[in-house]
Design a protein around this motif. Structure first.
Motif, PDB file in Angstrom:
ATOM      1  N   THR A  54       0.862  -1.183   0.000  1.00  0.00           N
ATOM      2  CA  THR A  54       0.000   0.000   0.000  1.00  0.00           C
ATOM      3  C   THR A  54       0.896   1.231   0.000  1.00  0.00           C
ATOM      4  N   PRO A  55       0.688   2.152  -0.931  1.00  0.00           N
ATOM      5  CA  PRO A  55       1.549   3.338  -0.941  1.00  0.00           C
ATOM      6  C   PRO A  55       1.254   4.247   0.251  1.00  0.00           C
ATOM      7  N   ASP A  56       2.267   4.964   0.712  1.00  0.00           N
ATOM      8  CA  ASP A  56       2.061   5.916   1.809  1.00  0.00           C
ATOM      9  C   ASP A  56       1.240   7.100   1.302  1.00  0.00           C
ATOM     10  N   GLU A  57       1.499   7.459   0.053  1.00  0.00           N
ATOM     11  CA  GLU A  57       0.655   8.493  -0.582  1.00  0.00           C
ATOM     12  C   GLU A  57       0.619   8.258  -2.085  1.00  0.00           C
ATOM     13  N   GLY A  58      -0.324   8.919  -2.735  1.00  0.00           N
ATOM     14  CA  GLY A  58      -0.453   8.777  -4.176  1.00  0.00           C
ATOM     15  C   GLY A  58      -1.601   7.855  -4.559  1.00  0.00           C
ATOM     16  N   HIS A  59      -1.881   7.823  -5.843  1.00  0.00           N
ATOM     17  CA  HIS A  59      -3.017   7.041  -6.334  1.00  0.00           C
ATOM     18  C   HIS A  59      -2.644   6.279  -7.602  1.00  0.00           C
ATOM     19  N   ILE A  60      -3.416   5.222  -7.862  1.00  0.00           N
ATOM     20  CA  ILE A  60      -3.226   4.448  -9.094  1.00  0.00           C
ATOM     21  C   ILE A  60      -4.566   4.411  -9.831  1.00  0.00           C
ATOM     22  N   TYR A  61      -4.502   4.647 -11.135  1.00  0.00           N
ATOM     23  CA  TYR A  61      -5.724   4.622 -11.942  1.00  0.00           C
ATOM     24  C   TYR A  61      -5.558   3.644 -13.098  1.00  0.00           C
ATOM     25  N   ILE A  62      -6.631   2.907 -13.385  1.00  0.00           N
ATOM     26  CA  ILE A  62      -6.673   2.079 -14.600  1.00  0.00           C
ATOM     27  C   ILE A  62      -7.841   2.619 -15.427  1.00  0.00           C
ATOM     28  N   ASP A  63      -7.546   3.023 -16.627  1.00  0.00           N
ATOM     29  CA  ASP A  63      -8.557   3.613 -17.518  1.00  0.00           C
ATOM     30  C   ASP A  63      -9.373   4.690 -16.804  1.00  0.00           C
ATOM     31  N   GLY A  64      -8.687   5.487 -16.017  1.00  0.00           N
ATOM     32  CA  GLY A  64      -9.332   6.610 -15.336  1.00  0.00           C
ATOM     33  C   GLY A  64      -9.996   6.260 -14.016  1.00  0.00           C
ATOM     34  N   ASP A  65     -10.117   4.969 -13.702  1.00  0.00           N
ATOM     35  CA  ASP A  65     -10.747   4.581 -12.427  1.00  0.00           C
ATOM     36  C   ASP A  65      -9.691   4.377 -11.345  1.00  0.00           C
ATOM     37  N   LYS A  66      -9.944   5.002 -10.217  1.00  0.00           N
ATOM     38  CA  LYS A  66      -9.003   4.860  -9.103  1.00  0.00           C
ATOM     39  C   LYS A  66      -9.111   3.443  -8.530  1.00  0.00           C
ATOM     40  N   ILE A  67      -7.984   2.752  -8.394  1.00  0.00           N
ATOM     41  CA  ILE A  67      -8.043   1.354  -7.919  1.00  0.00           C
ATOM     42  C   ILE A  67      -7.365   1.174  -6.557  1.00  0.00           C
ATOM     43  N   ASP A  68      -7.114   2.303  -5.876  1.00  0.00           N
ATOM     44  CA  ASP A  68      -6.397   2.246  -4.591  1.00  0.00           C
ATOM     45  C   ASP A  68      -6.997   1.244  -3.603  1.00  0.00           C
TER      46      ASP A  68
END
Lengths: 240, 269
Positions: A54-68
């Protein structure tokens, strides 16, 4: 074909910063190599995208959807680790069928899926062999077929050539790139070897000390390395 | 010269032939002798009274103890595996406060806790005077033995699950869409078969040998709750042949179980 966006990803292990504000966009269908020396954070980046870390901060998106908040399972990403991670108690066929069976597909669908994947990676005829009866290159192909069989949004490869012997490396490299391109799967591939990276990557993200210091096509990277560090990393055969 | 020294080194069974090393070997040998004599003296002690002991082997009380001990040990072994799998899964994958303490209470503590006290606790909790009274019954034999023996199965399973977790095969199964049941039944259990069998064998052997907790909680009623060690304990003064016969069988069964366990575990190594 999916697009991956990593936005300001940071991750620390205690006081050691493994990732520092990493920003990365992987275009649909692209084969992106993350290249860097041992300990630069490239595997941490891969495992963060996969959802293991799990990242301490930041976000991940697949095709514009946040998948955090999605679990590893929900992310639907094909993953092949450095040691290939084949299930030792299962045959080649059963390894590739694993992801199809857990989806609850019928026998004929599983059979068709496995056959298509084994044919894609050129492993027909080895269906009944256990991992212990396969060479490094064959194991790599089974891992690739298994990861691609689930039709993933993203393919994550961790040092796919590190356990392949030199004699078959060229062939494995060509087959791997070709198989992935034929499925059109967006791929993030972690590597330490500059030569392999330049050969395989549509674009290369050069990582050092948890940061991406340059992101460019192989041609741009060779012609316009940004700074002495990139130049040094490109001309050095580092081992992880 | 160096190669010659190395060869010499190896002829001394791997490590030196100095006086200190010889001293270590003497001590190890003495301990081995002590253990072996204690084990095999039983068979020597039978000596000329073989026929008496052979007759005793057919004694109804012995046959009853054989039935209770062996059947209870099998049930305990099976139950231990059934509880070991979910327990090991939770201890491998769940993070919670006091996890280390829970692990100690489930694995190490029952192995060091006096079995007689275990029997007493169950007698107070599930004996005469409590809402559920199962004292001096076959289920009491199972419960007492399960508490003392199951930690072996849990410990074996947990160690293996953690080994598999370290390989990351569970992560791969999950990335392929595997749910908990797939990871457990398609990855963890098939890769732990040897360890589960090993855990079962050790649990079985421990259950066979357990006496104090069972004797206090379940008593020693022939054909119902009387086990081998209880026969030995209760008849050693009055009927020594009977005690000897029971000991012979119990020791032989333990040896067989442990040899079986060693061969199972050795197969994987």
């Amino acid at each position: 074909m999916s697009e991956l966006i990593a936005e300001n990803l940071s991750k620390s292990y205690g006081t050691v910063k493994a990732l520092t504000k990493v920003n990365l966009t992987v275009r649909p269908g692209e084969f992106l190599v993350v290249m860097g020396p041992s300990g630069c954070g490239k595997t941490t980046l891969l495992l963060t995208i996969l959802g293991v870390l799990t990242p301490d901060e930041g976000h991940i998106y697949i095709d514009g959807d946040k998948i955090d908040d999605l679990t590893i399972r929900e992310r639907n990403m094909g993953y092949a680790p450095q040691d290939f991670g084949l299930f030792p108690h299962l045959s080649t066929y059963e390894n590739v069928a694993f992801g199809l069976r857990v989806k609850g597909l019928g026998r004929s669908e599983v059979e068709a899926g496995v056959e298509a994947m084994l044919s894609l990676v050129g492993l027909d005829g080895l269906e009944t062999r256990r991992p212990s009866e396969l060479s490094g290159g064959q194991k790599q192909r089974v891992a690739l077929a298994r990861a691609l069989a689930i039709d993933p949004y993203l393919l994550l490869l961790d040092e796919p050539l590190s356990n392949v012997d030199e004699a078959t490396k060229v062939e494995v490299k060509v087959n791997m790139k070709e198989a992935i391109k034929r499925t059109g799967t967006t791929t993030v591939c972690v590597m330490h070897d500059p030569e392999d990276s330049l050969e395989l990557g549509d674009r290369i993200a050069v990582m050092h000390s948890g940061r991406i210091i340059q992101l460019a096509t192989p041609k741009d990277l060779i012609e316009n390395p940004e700074g002495a560090l990139v130049q040094k990393l490109l001309h050095r055969s580092f081992r992880s | 010269m160096l190669a010659k020294n190395k060869q010499k080194h190896e002829t001394f069974a791997g490590r030196g032939g100095d006086k200190f090393s010889i001293g270590l070997r003497i001590m190890a040998g003495a301990f081995t002798l002590f253990m072996l004599v204690s084990l095999f003296y039983l068979y020597i002690a039978v000596g000329s009274s073989w026929s008496l002991v052979a007759n005793a082997l057919l004694d109804s009380r012995i046959l009853g103890a054989l039935w209770v001990s062996v059947s209870a040990a099998f049930i305990v072994g099976a139950l231990a595996i059934i509880v070991a799998i979910p327990t090991a899964y939770v201890l491998t994958y769940s993070q919670f406060k006091g996890k280390s303490l829970v692990e100690t209470l489930l694995i190490e503590f029952p192995q060091t806790f006096p079995p007689a006290t275990v029997g007493l606790v169950y007698l107070l909790m599930l004996g005469p005077g409590s809402p559920i009274n199962i004292a001096y019954t076959y289920p009491a034999v199972i419960i007492a033995k399960l508490y003392v023996s199951a930690p072996f199965a849990v410990s074996f399973t947990l160690r293996r699950f953690r080994e598999i977790h370290k390989t990351g095969l569970d992560v791969i199964a999950e990335s392929l869409g595997g749910k908990t049941r797939h990871i457990l039944f398609w990855v963890l259990i098939p890769l732990s078969t040897i360890d589960l069998l090993g855990g079962f064998s050790l649990t079985w052997a421990r259950a066979m040998g357990e006496v104090a907790a069972t004797l206090i909680f379940a008593g020693a009623i022939p054909w119902r709750t009387e086990i081998f060690p209880a026969v030995v304990y209760l008849s050693s003064q009055s009927e020594p042949q009977l005690a000897l016969a029971a000991s012979l069988i119990a020791a032989a069964l333990s040896i067989v179980a442990l040899l079986l366990f060693k061969s199972i575990v050795g197969e994987r190594r």
